[in-house]
Design a protein around this motif. Structure first.
Motif, PDB file in Angstrom:
ATOM      1  N   THR A  10       0.863  -1.186   0.000  1.00  0.00           N
ATOM      2  CA  THR A  10       0.000   0.000   0.000  1.00  0.00           C
ATOM      3  C   THR A  10       0.892   1.227   0.000  1.00  0.00           C
ATOM      4  O   THR A  10       1.749   1.380   0.878  1.00  0.00           O
ATOM      5  CB  THR A  10      -0.910   0.014   1.233  1.00  0.00           C
ATOM      6  N   VAL A  11       0.677   2.108  -0.988  1.00  0.00           N
ATOM      7  CA  VAL A  11       1.564   3.252  -1.171  1.00  0.00           C
ATOM      8  C   VAL A  11       0.729   4.533  -1.259  1.00  0.00           C
ATOM      9  O   VAL A  11      -0.231   4.600  -2.030  1.00  0.00           O
ATOM     10  CB  VAL A  11       2.403   3.103  -2.456  1.00  0.00           C
ATOM     11  N   VAL A  12       1.102   5.527  -0.470  1.00  0.00           N
ATOM     12  CA  VAL A  12       0.503   6.860  -0.536  1.00  0.00           C
ATOM     13  C   VAL A  12       1.618   7.859  -0.772  1.00  0.00           C
ATOM     14  O   VAL A  12       2.597   7.886  -0.033  1.00  0.00           O
ATOM     15  CB  VAL A  12      -0.272   7.204   0.755  1.00  0.00           C
ATOM     16  N   VAL A  13       1.465   8.694  -1.807  1.00  0.00           N
ATOM     17  CA  VAL A  13       2.511   9.648  -2.168  1.00  0.00           C
ATOM     18  C   VAL A  13       1.897  11.023  -2.373  1.00  0.00           C
ATOM     19  O   VAL A  13       0.905  11.166  -3.112  1.00  0.00           O
ATOM     20  CB  VAL A  13       3.234   9.224  -3.465  1.00  0.00           C
ATOM     21  N   VAL A  14       2.465  12.029  -1.746  1.00  0.00           N
ATOM     22  CA  VAL A  14       2.107  13.418  -1.992  1.00  0.00           C
ATOM     23  C   VAL A  14       3.370  14.158  -2.401  1.00  0.00           C
ATOM     24  O   VAL A  14       4.280  14.357  -1.589  1.00  0.00           O
ATOM     25  CB  VAL A  14       1.479  14.076  -0.748  1.00  0.00           C
ATOM     26  N   GLY A  15       3.436  14.521  -3.682  1.00  0.00           N
ATOM     27  CA  GLY A  15       4.602  15.221  -4.196  1.00  0.00           C
ATOM     28  C   GLY A  15       4.319  16.692  -4.403  1.00  0.00           C
ATOM     29  O   GLY A  15       3.231  17.065  -4.862  1.00  0.00           O
ATOM     30  N   GLY A  16       5.311  17.544  -4.090  1.00  0.00           N
ATOM     31  CA  GLY A  16       5.133  18.966  -4.326  1.00  0.00           C
ATOM     32  C   GLY A  16       5.135  19.299  -5.801  1.00  0.00           C
ATOM     33  O   GLY A  16       4.485  20.252  -6.235  1.00  0.00           O
ATOM     34  N   LEU A  17       5.871  18.520  -6.612  1.00  0.00           N
ATOM     35  CA  LEU A  17       5.866  18.658  -8.068  1.00  0.00           C
ATOM     36  C   LEU A  17       5.310  17.360  -8.643  1.00  0.00           C
ATOM     37  O   LEU A  17       4.108  17.186  -8.721  1.00  0.00           O
ATOM     38  CB  LEU A  17       7.271  18.970  -8.581  1.00  0.00           C
ATOM     39  N   ASP A  18       6.196  16.427  -9.049  1.00  0.00           N
ATOM     40  CA  ASP A  18       5.713  15.118  -9.496  1.00  0.00           C
ATOM     41  C   ASP A  18       5.432  14.231  -8.286  1.00  0.00           C
ATOM     42  O   ASP A  18       6.184  14.215  -7.310  1.00  0.00           O
ATOM     43  CB  ASP A  18       6.761  14.425 -10.375  1.00  0.00           C
ATOM     44  N   GLY A  19       4.357  13.453  -8.405  1.00  0.00           N
ATOM     45  CA  GLY A  19       4.099  12.460  -7.379  1.00  0.00           C
ATOM     46  C   GLY A  19       5.050  11.288  -7.541  1.00  0.00           C
ATOM     47  O   GLY A  19       5.861  10.996  -6.659  1.00  0.00           O
ATOM     48  N   ILE A  20       4.959  10.589  -8.684  1.00  0.00           N
ATOM     49  CA  ILE A  20       5.848   9.477  -9.020  1.00  0.00           C
ATOM     50  C   ILE A  20       6.489   9.800 -10.367  1.00  0.00           C
ATOM     51  O   ILE A  20       5.781  10.041 -11.354  1.00  0.00           O
ATOM     52  CB  ILE A  20       5.089   8.142  -9.095  1.00  0.00           C
ATOM     53  N   ASP A  21       7.799   9.808 -10.411  1.00  0.00           N
ATOM     54  CA  ASP A  21       8.542  10.294 -11.572  1.00  0.00           C
ATOM     55  C   ASP A  21       9.632   9.294 -11.932  1.00  0.00           C
ATOM     56  O   ASP A  21      10.480   8.966 -11.108  1.00  0.00           O
ATOM     57  CB  ASP A  21       9.155  11.652 -11.218  1.00  0.00           C
ATOM     58  N   SER A  22       9.603   8.793 -13.165  1.00  0.00           N
ATOM     59  CA  SER A  22      10.644   7.888 -13.638  1.00  0.00           C
ATOM     60  C   SER A  22      11.260   8.435 -14.915  1.00  0.00           C
ATOM     61  O   SER A  22      10.549   8.772 -15.860  1.00  0.00           O
ATOM     62  CB  SER A  22      10.068   6.490 -13.902  1.00  0.00           C
ATOM     63  N   ASN A  23      12.589   8.486 -14.952  1.00  0.00           N
ATOM     64  CA  ASN A  23      13.269   8.844 -16.197  1.00  0.00           C
ATOM     65  C   ASN A  23      13.251   7.697 -17.189  1.00  0.00           C
ATOM     66  O   ASN A  23      13.696   7.851 -18.323  1.00  0.00           O
ATOM     67  CB  ASN A  23      14.707   9.246 -15.905  1.00  0.00           C
ATOM     68  N   GLY A  24      12.751   6.553 -16.747  1.00  0.00           N
ATOM     69  CA  GLY A  24      12.553   5.403 -17.617  1.00  0.00           C
ATOM     70  C   GLY A  24      11.100   4.980 -17.594  1.00  0.00           C
ATOM     71  O   GLY A  24      10.211   5.769 -17.911  1.00  0.00           O
ATOM     72  N   SER A  25      10.842   3.745 -17.136  1.00  0.00           N
ATOM     73  CA  SER A  25       9.491   3.188 -17.180  1.00  0.00           C
ATOM     74  C   SER A  25       8.840   3.205 -15.803  1.00  0.00           C
ATOM     75  O   SER A  25       9.499   3.306 -14.771  1.00  0.00           O
ATOM     76  CB  SER A  25       9.536   1.755 -17.700  1.00  0.00           C
ATOM     77  N   LEU A  26       7.493   3.068 -15.829  1.00  0.00           N
ATOM     78  CA  LEU A  26       6.683   3.023 -14.616  1.00  0.00           C
ATOM     79  C   LEU A  26       5.656   1.919 -14.793  1.00  0.00           C
ATOM     80  O   LEU A  26       4.869   1.943 -15.743  1.00  0.00           O
ATOM     81  CB  LEU A  26       6.008   4.372 -14.385  1.00  0.00           C
ATOM     82  N   THR A  27       5.671   0.918 -13.903  1.00  0.00           N
ATOM     83  CA  THR A  27       4.831  -0.267 -14.062  1.00  0.00           C
ATOM     84  C   THR A  27       4.015  -0.517 -12.801  1.00  0.00           C
ATOM     85  O   THR A  27       4.547  -0.478 -11.684  1.00  0.00           O
ATOM     86  CB  THR A  27       5.684  -1.516 -14.353  1.00  0.00           C
ATOM     87  N   PHE A  28       2.717  -0.809 -12.995  1.00  0.00           N
ATOM     88  CA  PHE A  28       1.825  -1.185 -11.911  1.00  0.00           C
ATOM     89  C   PHE A  28       1.300  -2.588 -12.196  1.00  0.00           C
ATOM     90  O   PHE A  28       0.664  -2.815 -13.228  1.00  0.00           O
ATOM     91  CB  PHE A  28       0.641  -0.217 -11.815  1.00  0.00           C
ATOM     92  N   SER A  29       1.587  -3.540 -11.277  1.00  0.00           N
ATOM     93  CA  SER A  29       1.108  -4.905 -11.482  1.00  0.00           C
ATOM     94  C   SER A  29       0.462  -5.489 -10.227  1.00  0.00           C
ATOM     95  O   SER A  29       0.048  -6.646 -10.239  1.00  0.00           O
ATOM     96  CB  SER A  29       2.267  -5.810 -11.920  1.00  0.00           C
ATOM     97  N   GLY A  30       0.342  -4.714  -9.167  1.00  0.00           N
ATOM     98  CA  GLY A  30      -0.280  -5.196  -7.939  1.00  0.00           C
ATOM     99  C   GLY A  30      -0.225  -4.151  -6.862  1.00  0.00           C
ATOM    100  O   GLY A  30       0.434  -3.117  -7.000  1.00  0.00           O
ATOM    101  N   GLY A  31      -0.926  -4.403  -5.774  1.00  0.00           N
ATOM    102  CA  GLY A  31      -0.928  -3.475  -4.659  1.00  0.00           C
ATOM    103  C   GLY A  31      -1.887  -2.325  -4.882  1.00  0.00           C
ATOM    104  O   GLY A  31      -2.689  -2.310  -5.822  1.00  0.00           O
ATOM    105  N   GLU A  32      -1.813  -1.336  -4.009  1.00  0.00           N
ATOM    106  CA  GLU A  32      -2.656  -0.144  -4.101  1.00  0.00           C
ATOM    107  C   GLU A  32      -1.778   1.085  -3.983  1.00  0.00           C
ATOM    108  O   GLU A  32      -1.016   1.232  -3.026  1.00  0.00           O
ATOM    109  CB  GLU A  32      -3.707  -0.132  -2.992  1.00  0.00           C
TER     110      GLU A  32
END
Length: 559
Positions: A409-431
């Protein structure tokens, strides 16, 4: 486990160039990277677990209480000693009384010496108070119900060998059920050039520089430690042997206040148990006082850690793994920073305050609970390759970094980007619930490469930058709300309270049906409808994209 130093070779660029803003730096203080990108990196061929890391290191030498008998002790009253007490044979020695001078251990190299402190006050105005010069192993034990004080000179010459209140050149063990109070006036508190192990007792150290230092290894199994240091709190700095130079905390209650790093290891830092409270505060804002620093690997598989640092909370020149325990971090720079890989498999990791919350080249979350608050990026995958960050409004390349969510379980509050990847971003499970900006090139989800949805639940408030795909549908809508607004999608498909002000809503979940239209409610009022797979136009700021912008064919699934 083998640790190798090698130049990080630039990753090949993908043919796809994406709009977006994915930062490659961890703070404003990070130095510029040259165009001929090359960085020294620590490579670690190992699982990021405590068992694997400890198995790759040499065991520390310890003298346990069942290896000697108090009944065998020779009694020595320090008040009757003139200047220096020299112990030149193996045995157990009960020390009482006061001494203005020095206790020296100069025993044969195969000797085991136990110093049983029974209410002593040892103060040496001219050097170390206890100087262990030769022996095999030495133990300093505090007798039950006693308070023992040790202090040294106010300063040392640069060429002196023994420059701590308690200094040893052999393996040193601290134990007992009494209290040991050490004042390192001129330099360090307790130092050994071999292994330092703490088994039990109450240990209070106030040192001008480092509080506890075991050059080959520093191991804490128990006891109550209250450490104040002008330099590092706990330190192991053997950098000539890859199996040495580590710090392992396996119990006890530690409170550390340091002017430099609270825990510093040339190789590994491992925490498997104990209550650890670290405060690393530099004398000036330019000082890089970190909570935990590891030259190779940092692993937390247990314990309860609280970290307050003016620089990074947890930092590794190699990789970091969390597999258990409870970690709470407040930092002036990154909450957690790894030069290579960051894994969270279990436990609880909370970053309450940071510039960037979690940063590494590759980040994988497969379990546990993660809660991150940052003034810049909440979670950032970046290597320092300048091709991944060419400035605002300029196309940026996928430079091979990755963020993967497969559980937890992940909660993120970013002042600019919340989740930022210079490559790839993958979601396959969890919340995953994430909040980021919806202006310019910043957003809740931002990737230079593909953003793939193959499982799990993703709730994002803010802009989406990247190329969307995967086997799981998603919906996006322009919807404005404030911190605390309740957001409902469809027939109570999801109900949550927004973590920050927002201008768009994005949602992906296995329950979504492709082509189905869902109604979006903010605080009970219908504000928009969205069909899974459709991109709803929105009023993004200059350079921004609509939620889901850049999706191939405008769909939430691969064509």
């Amino acid at each position: 486990m083998r640790r190798l130093i090698y130049p990080l070779i630039p990753l090949s660029l993908t043919a796809m160039v994406l709009a977006g803003c994915a930062s490659t730096t961890s703070s404003a203080a990070t130095s510029e990277t040259s165009s001929s990108f090359a960085a020294e990196t620590v490579a670690v061929d190992s699982e990021l677990t405590a068992d694997a890391v400890l198995a790759a290191n040499e065991d520390a030498t310890v003298t346990r209480d069942d290896e000697w008998s108090e009944a065998d002790a020779d009694d020595i009253d320090l008040s009757s000693v003139d200047g220096t007490l020299t112990i030149d044979a193996a045995g157990v020695y009960r020390l009482t009384g006061s001494l203005e001078g020095q206790v020296v251990v100069a025993a044969p190299e195969d000797a085991v010496v136990v110093l049983l402190l029974d209410g002593v006050d040892i103060a040496n105005p001219d050097g170390a108070a206890i100087d262990v010069q030769t022996a095999d192993d030495v133990a300093i034990v505090t007798a039950a119900g006693t308070t023992n004080t040790v202090s040294d000179a106010a300063s040392y010459a640069d060429d002196v060998d023994a420059n701590a209140a308690i200094h040893s050149t052999v393996d040193l063990t601290l134990s007992g059920s009494g209290t040991l109070q050490v004042t390192g006036n001129g330099n360090d508190g307790i130092v050994t050039t071999d292994d330092l192990v703490v088994l039990s007792g109450e240990i209070v150290v106030d040192a001008a520089d480092d509080a506890l230092r075991g050059k080959d290894a520093l191991v804490i199994e128990g006891g109550t430690l209250d450490l104040t240091a002008g330099g590092d709190g706990l330190k192991s700095d053997q950098d000539d042997d890859e199996t040495r130079g580590y710090v392992w905390i396996d119990g006890g209650h530690l409170t550390v206040q340091s002017g430099d790093d609270a825990i510093s290891a040339a190789t590994d830092v491992v925490v498997t148990d104990g209550v650890v409270d670290l405060t690393a505060t530099g004398a000036t804002t330019e000082d890089s006082a970190k909570g935990i620093v590891a030259g190779a690997v940092a692993v937390v598989d247990g314990g309860d850690l609280t970290i307050d640092a003016t620089d990074d909370g947890v930092h590794s020149d190699g990789s970091i793994g969390f597999g258990g325990g409870v970690v709470t971090i407040s930092s002036g720079d990154d909450g957690v920073h790894a030069e290579q890989r960051l894994e969270i498999r279990d436990g609880s990791v909370t970053v309450t305050d940071s510039f960037e919350g979690l940063e590494a080249v590759d980040i994988a979350v497969s379990g546990g609970e993660v809660d991150v608050t940052a003034s810049d990026d909440g979670i950032n995958a970046a290597s320092g390759d300048p091709a991944g960050d060419t400035g605002p409004g300029t196309p940026q390349a996928d430079t091979g970094e990755s963020i993967v969510f497969s559980g937890g379980t992940v909660v993120v509050v970013g002042g600019l980007d919340g989740i930022d990847s210079n490559g790839s971003l993958t979601f396959s499970g969890g919340e995953v619930r994430v909040a980021g900006l919806f202006t310019g090139g910043d957003g809740a989800l931002d990737a230079n490469g593909d953003i793939t949805f193959d499982g799990g639940t993703v709730i994002a408030t803010g802009g989406i930058h990247g190329t969307l795909g995967g086997s799981q549908s998603w919906i996006a809508a322009a919807a404005t709300g404030s911190t605390g607004s309740e957001v409902t999608i469809g027939d109570d498909t999801v109900l949550y309270t927004a973590d920050a002000d927002f201008g768009a809503v994005f949602y992906s979940d296995p329950t979504l049906t492709s082509g189905t239209t869902y109604e979006v409610f903010i605080d009970g009022s219908s504000v928009a409808t969205a069909t899974s797979g459709d991109v709803v136009e929105s009023q993004a700021g200059p350079g921004g994209q609509a939620p889901g912008g850049g999706a191939p064919g405008g769909g939430g699934q691969r064509p």
